[in-house]
Structure formats: structure tokens, C-alpha cells
Design a protein around this motif. Structure first.
Motif, PDB file in Angstrom:
ATOM      1  N   ARG A  18       0.936   6.416  -4.563  1.00  0.00           N
ATOM      2  CA  ARG A  18       1.886   5.818  -3.624  1.00  0.00           C
ATOM      3  C   ARG A  18       3.308   6.195  -4.010  1.00  0.00           C
ATOM      4  NH1 ARG A  18      -2.182   2.452  -4.845  1.00  0.00           N
ATOM      5  NH2 ARG A  18      -3.374   1.533  -3.128  1.00  0.00           N
ATOM      6  N   LEU A  58       6.407   0.655   0.279  1.00  0.00           N
ATOM      7  CA  LEU A  58       5.336   1.468  -0.302  1.00  0.00           C
ATOM      8  C   LEU A  58       4.724   2.339   0.783  1.00  0.00           C
ATOM      9  CD1 LEU A  58       3.277  -0.689  -2.841  1.00  0.00           C
ATOM     10  CD2 LEU A  58       4.531   1.408  -3.283  1.00  0.00           C
ATOM     11  N   TRP A  59       4.626   3.640   0.498  1.00  0.00           N
ATOM     12  CA  TRP A  59       3.969   4.592   1.387  1.00  0.00           C
ATOM     13  C   TRP A  59       2.825   5.261   0.639  1.00  0.00           C
ATOM     14  CZ3 TRP A  59       5.440   4.995   6.452  1.00  0.00           C
ATOM     15  CH2 TRP A  59       6.677   4.454   6.788  1.00  0.00           C
ATOM     16  N   ASN A  60       1.729   5.470   1.340  1.00  0.00           N
ATOM     17  CA  ASN A  60       0.586   6.147   0.741  1.00  0.00           C
ATOM     18  C   ASN A  60       0.928   7.610   0.511  1.00  0.00           C
ATOM     19  OD1 ASN A  60      -2.073   7.580   0.551  1.00  0.00           O
ATOM     20  ND2 ASN A  60      -2.846   5.508   0.849  1.00  0.00           N
ATOM     21  N   GLU A  79       2.264   0.957   3.813  1.00  0.00           N
ATOM     22  CA  GLU A  79       1.390  -0.002   3.144  1.00  0.00           C
ATOM     23  C   GLU A  79       2.029  -1.373   2.997  1.00  0.00           C
ATOM     24  OE1 GLU A  79      -0.313   1.328  -0.481  1.00  0.00           O
ATOM     25  OE2 GLU A  79      -1.506   2.895   0.470  1.00  0.00           O
TER      26      GLU A  79
END
Length: 516
Positions: free
Chosen positions: A142, A154-156, A163
Motif C-alpha cells: 500500500r 491509503l491506496w492499494n 482503501e
């Protein structure tokens, strides 16, 4: 009847959707749904499409699966080596099916294979704010993004999905840093507050008013027992992480301190300031080791080499240059000039190849340079230049050569329109196969290595600038429209004043030649 049965059998044998296809195609044209008719027109018009239009139709899956190449590597390492009679697979060939053999970066393979030149995805929050700091989480799955609004997002890192989001600070967050073991996270905001976080983003400690002004940089010591912070109050501070107590104050800059970094294996701290100076500090006694006067404008980033011999330090400035220094001689080895005389605002070393340096510009361009082509590879990669005799501080004659400052203007790769505005931060994935950039255009962008035989490798908007040109044209048209409206308003006011000449044009003044 026989014709009907033959058509049904042929379609049914061709696949599971045969009956449905027959039913749709057997309907008369007026009774078909609009999207079905449009789909048939589109399929029938593919033959008349130009090659450029057909290339635009090609779109790859927006995901990065780095576990598949790792699995291939383990199979080749453990299985194929046992069977020596098996024919080796060979190198990557220019064909899309060989994408699974595009392994993560390794030191043995040429650095040019591991340059992130392909745009993958852009991620933008609903609340659009400038992004000043990003970090990959310790699990490397992440990306943690801090925004000007004080939020954590938060980004995958594989599918690039959103997220989570949370309000972390009350003001803009300018600095983020994970400890080397990945157990802790510290962040600093515009009000001078430092906060401690666990990996699950549980806030465990707050240091209010750690500085009198905005905190611009944070860095942990090699064993993560201490960390350094720099601020716009012209000071750097050494903190004990366990006790959260201030230990030393590093004073010597005469203006805002914009960046700082702690050497990954030595007791050296570097700082760059708005007073055009780069200083090296001894954090044990808070003394300045040396001062470098090589820049003519604000130093925006300064970072030590993370791998290799770790004897290099790079610093970028707003004087359109980035310089690489040798810590053993305290002299610059290399000067990198910007391609179109723009300020350099972001910088990052490659986590695998010690000679790769990526630099972001104020105009939104992203350039990657290979320092090994301009500097002696021994200086960049290994420790052969340091003697191993009884005196550990003795340096071999290689270090006493007169290093002439070389200049580089041609990068290994350049993405002219990577962002619409300035790039503030650059972060590599720990495996080195992905690159994240963020900045003033309020977006986070992912970049990866080019796919084998990708026809659109250098034809997207990041290279052609089509989206940038469209936005510029939109803003120009909007500006002309505003000027036109303002001109019409001024003309109406003048006509109104001409229609009523008895009133003066300005209060307190009369117009000569007109009767009151």
C-alpha cells in the motif's frame, strides 16, 4: 425449418452463448435495442479504422502483480537448475506473453531494464489537496499519502484502489517517515507538531509545538532509536524516539531548513536550506562538519545514497541543478542540469541500482539519470576504494584524484508531462519495479517498467502532452471569456456614464465642458 436448425446448431457448437447470439442476430433491425445496434456498427466499422485508432483501442489491465515474476524466478532457480538436461528459457523476448519473465530489478541485470517509463494509474482524492509526502507501507502493498488538508489516505499498490482515509493532523502534513524495522511511523505538520503512529494508524504519542514553524523533513537514525526533524524555524533537532525528549539542537542555517536526511549506516546528518547551503552535521555533539556553497538558490532535497557503497549524497535546488557529492572528499562529483531550465523539486535514489537517480521538476517533468556513465563505477557501487589495512580511516589513493565536476544534461529517460504541476515527492517501491510521484496537481501517479513490445509505450499523454495542451487551451478560453465579460461590463459602464453626463465620472471631480 432445416435452415433454422442448422443455424442453431452451428451457433450452439461454437460456444455457450450461441443461442443468445442467434436470438439477438435474428431480430429485425427496428426491434433491436440501441446498444445492440451500436455494438454491431462498431464491430462492423473496425475494418475502416486507421492504425492509430486501433492502437488507442488497446488498453492493458491496470494492475501490477509482482508475485507472478517472483514465482517464475523461484521455479527457474529451484526446478530448472536440478534438471541440467532441460533447455534454458533464455532472455525476455519482445512479446507480451514474456511479461511474466520480467523479474523484479536485480543488480546483475542492466539498469536500463529497470527504469519506470510507463504510466500506469492516477489516484486522486475526492477532496482535492496538494500532496507533499508519500510512503510505501512496510508490507510494500500500500501507499500512504498525506495531503495539505491533514489527512492520511491509503491506496492499494497493486490494483490502485482506494482503501482508507482518516484525519491525522489539523493542518497540512509535510513530512512522513517509517522506522527501519517498520514498527513505527512519525509525521510532522505545518504547526510544528510531531505524532507517533503504529502500523495500524493508532496514534500513541503527540509532541505539540516541537518546532515554532512548519516541519519540512523527518529521518530516523540507522537503529531507529533517534530521529531528526527540520523546520522553517531555521533549526534541526535530534530526538530520542523512546522517551520523546529533545536531545540536541543543530543551529547554523540562516533561513528555512527545507530538507534533512540521516545516513543509513553512519552518524551523519545532512540538511538543505533556503539560504542556498548544504550542511553536514555530527548528531552526537551538534557540530557542523562542513558547509557546501555550490548552489545559488533554495536547496529543496538532499538525500544520501541508500545502497552500494553509500558514499554519495545528492542535493537538488531551485537553481535548475542537482549535484552529487562524494562524502570522502566533501566535493561535488557531478552536476545535473535540468532539461528546460526548471526548478528541481523532488528526488529519490533507486532501491536496487545504486547508480540510478530520479528527479522531479517544477514543470511536472520526471527524469531518470544513470550516474554510472559519468562517474567511475567503483565510486558508485562497491567499497574497493576504501583500504582494509590496520588503519581503518585510511583512504586509498583513488579518493585523492582530482575529480572534475562533470555535467549531465541528457537523462536516461524523461517523461516531460508526468504531472500537470510541480512534483513534490518521489518514492520507489522497495522492490524497485514501481515508482510513485505526487505533487501540486493534487494527484498520485504510478509508473512501471515498459511491457515487452508495447505499441503504446511512448504514445500516452505523459509523453505527447495532449491532456496538458487541452487543459491549457481550456484555461486560455476561460481566461478570454472572463476578459470578454469584463470588457463588456466596462463598456456598459462607459455607455451609462455617457448617457448621464450631469454626474461626474469620479466622485469629487467634474468633467470639463459639461454643464452640471
Amino acid at each position: 425449418m432445416n435452415n433454422y436448425s442448422n443455424r442453431w446448431n452451428n451457433n450452439n457448437n461454437s460456444g455457450g452463448m450461441g443461442e443468445r447470439k442467434w436470438q439477438q442476430n435474428s431480430l429485425p433491425l427496428p426491434n433491436r435495442k440501441p446498444y445492440q445496434q451500436q455494438q454491431m456498427n462498431t464491430q462492423g466499422g473496425k475494418q475502416g479504422m486507421t492504425p492509430e485508432e486501433q492502437e488507442k483501442k488497446i488498453q492493458h489491465r491496470r494492475t501490477i502483480d509482482y508475485f507472478t515474476p517472483m514465482g517464475k524466478m523461484m521455479i527457474r532457480k529451484n526446478v530448472y537448475n536440478r534438471r541440467k538436461t532441460r533447455q534454458p528459457l533464455g532472455h525476455i523476448r519482445p512479446e507480451m506473453s514474456y511479461l511474466t519473465y520480467l523479474l523484479p530489478p536485480f543488480k546483475e541485470q542492466p539498469a536500463i531494464y529497470d527504469v519506470e517509463t510507463k504510466f500506469v494509474h492516477v489516484s486522486t482524492n475526492k477532496a482535492r489537496h496538494a500532496i507533499h509526502a508519500i510512503k510505501w507501507t512496510p508490507d510494500a502493498k500500500r501507499v500512504l499519502v498525506s495531503s495539505y488538508s491533514g489527512e492520511f489516505t491509503l491506496w492499494n499498490g497493486m490494483t490502485f484502489n482506494f482503501e482508507s482515509i482518516m484525519q491525522a493532523h489539523d493542518s497540512a502534513i509535510f513530512a512522513l517517515q517509517y522506522s527501519h524495522d517498520g514498527d513505527w511511523l512519525i509525521s510532522g505538520d505545518q504547526e510544528g507538531t510531531i505524532k507517533y503512529w503504529q502500523p495500524n494508524f493508532n496514534n500513541v504519542n503527540i509532541l505539540p509545538k516541537s518546532h515554532d514553524n512548519a516541519i519540512q523533513g523527518l529521518a530516523f537514525s540507522p537503529n531507529s532509536s533517534k530521529f531528526v526533524s527540520c523546520s522553517d524555524d531555521q533549526m534541526l533537532k535530534i530526538w530520542n524516539f523512546s522517551t520523546a525528549q529533545q536531545e540536541r539542537v543543530l543551529k547554523g542555517h540562516h533561513w528555512d531548513v527545507k530538507c534533512c536526511d540521516w545516513h543509513p549506516s553512519l552518524g551523519i546528518v545532512v540538511s538543505g536550506s533556503k539560504d542556498n547551503l548544504v550542511k553536514l552535521w555530527d548528531p552526537r555533539d551538534a557540530t557542523c562538519i562542513t558547509t557546501m556553497h555550490d548552489f545559488k538558490h533554495t536547496v529543496t532535497k538532499a538525500q544520501f545514497q541508500q545502497i552500494g557503497n553509500q558514499r554519495l549524497m545528492a542535493a537538488s535546488s531551485r537553481d535548475h541543478s542537482t549535484r552529487v557529492f562524494d562524502l570522502r572528499t566533501m566535493k561535488p562529483l557531478l552536476s545535473i542540469r535540468s532539461f528546460n531550465d526548471t526548478d528541481m523539486t523532488a528526488m529519490s535514489w533507486h532501491p536496487v541500482h545504486s547508480s540510478i537517480l530520479s528527479i522531479g521538476g517544477y514543470d511536472g517533468s520526471l527524469s531518470t539519470y544513470d550516474l554510472g556513465k559519468a562517474i567511475d563505477p567503483q565510486i558508485v557501487t562497491d567499497d574497493s576504494s576504501i583500504s582494509t589495512d590496520a588503519q581503518p580511516n585510511t583512504i586509498s589513493p583513488l579518493n585523492f584524484k582530482e575529480f572534475h565536476v562533470k555535467s549531465i544534461t541528457e537523462p536516461l529517460s524523461r517523461i516531460p508531462y508526468a504531472h500537470d504541476k510541480a512534483i513534490y515527492t518521489i518514492e520507489y517501491h522497495p522492490l524497485g519495479h514501481l515508482l510513485c510521484t505526487a505533487g501540486a496537481d493534487k494527484s498520485l501517479r504510478f509508473w512501471c517498467r515498459g511491457r515487452p513490445n508495447d505499441p503504446l509505450a511512448f504514445k500516452d499523454t505523459a509523453y505527447t502532452g495532449e491532456s496538458w495542451a487541452e487543459k491549457q487551451q481550456h484555461f486560455m478560453q476561460r481566461g478570454y471569456k472572463q476578459e470578454f465579460e469584463e470588457g463588456e461590463e466596462m463598456q456598459e459602464e462607459q455607455e451609462a456614464q455617457t448617457a448621464a453626463p450631469s454626474e461626474p465620472a469620479f466622485p469629487g471631480f467634474s468633467i470639463p465642458g459639461l454643464s452640471s
